[in-house]
Design an enzyme around this catalytic site. Structure first.
Site, short mmCIF file in Angstrom:
data_model
loop_
_atom_site.label_atom_id
_atom_site.label_comp_id
_atom_site.label_asym_id
_atom_site.label_seq_id
_atom_site.Cartn_x
_atom_site.Cartn_y
_atom_site.Cartn_z
N SER A 170 0.86 -1.19 0.00
CA SER A 170 0.00 0.00 0.00
C SER A 170 0.89 1.24 0.00
O SER A 170 2.05 1.18 0.45
CB SER A 170 -0.88 0.02 1.25
N TYR A 212 -2.10 -0.67 10.12
CA TYR A 212 -2.11 -1.05 8.70
C TYR A 212 -0.79 -0.64 8.04
O TYR A 212 -0.19 -1.42 7.29
CB TYR A 212 -3.28 -0.36 8.01
#
Length: 240
Positions: A125, A138
């Protein structure tokens, strides 16, 4: 994104092993592939179950004897903020990092059998590259993937196995709403489009198929000299 990647690989002639936590999702993806004339095998899989991952890899070995591409895509956003419950911390690490590490380790012999054409793809990501103030957990997990990709690329280069990570920004999937709703209660679709327009230089979120096309590049001989790369696919988000 995972479904789009599976369909795209099948369009190029791959026999795809489709795994998902949901049997319904597995059946849906396999149906899309077979309805279009492709071939696929579907298996329900909880990637927190390492024995189950190994069983799927062993099945591929028994039936095909080789694996050309391993696409470690499973992911979860985890809890927001700095007070994540321990079970959420464990789940985020298990799904995003631990499963990918062990799936790759279980598959190494089959990837070696591809004789210099093995490719391992991870989904990271942009939050791994620049950090997310809303989701530190995350960011940590996805950042771990980018570090792991570089280490595995070096470790597996002598076997001709390439390892790379795709780092998407906003993608038009259900998970995008999870992230945006953390600080904005109940965003409408129009508000989500406006958010993407304001934050992504290209003015929109990516479509899943655009991520799948990058995965196809990393899987193919077209990227034969690309390894150890966390590749932003972000509409210019990290260029600022």
């Amino acid at each position: 994104m995972g479904r789009a990647g599976a369909v795209r690989f099948a369009q190029e002639g791959a026999h795809v092993y489709v795994t998902d936590l949901s049997q319904e999702a597995v059946d849906g993806t396999v149906g899309l592939i077979t309805d279009a004339g492709g071939t696929a095998t579907g298996r329900q899989l909880d990637v927190t179950d390492l024995d189950a991952i190994k069983r799927v890899i062993d099945e591929i070995g028994s039936e095909h004897g080789v694996l050309h591409v391993l696409y470690n895509h499973a992911g979860t956003p985890g809890a927001a903020g700095l007070n994540a419950p321990l079970d959420q911390w464990d789940l985020t690490v298990d799904v995003n990092m631990k499963s990918a590490y062990y799936a790759t380790s279980y598959a190494v012999d089959l990837l070696r059998a591809a004789e210099g054409k093995g490719s391992v793809i991870f989904t990271a990501s942009v939050s791994a590259l620049i950090g997310s103030p809303f989701s530190p957990l995350y960011s940590m997990a996805k950042g771990g993937i980018t570090a792991m990709v570089k280490a595995l690329a070096l470790a597996l280069a002598p076997d001709g196995i390439r390892c790379n990570a795709i780092c998407p920004a906003s993608v038009a999937t259900p998970m995008l709403r999870v992230f945006l709703d953390r600080n904005n209660d109940g965003l409408t679709d129009e508000q989500m489009r406006e958010f993407a327009k304001a934050t992504i230089p290209l003015g929109r979120a990516a479509e899943p198929e655009e991520i799948a096309n990058v995965a196809l590049f990393l899987a193919s001989d077209e990227s034969s000299f690309v390894t150890g790369v966390p590749l932003p696919v972000d509409g210019g988000f990290t260029a600022r």
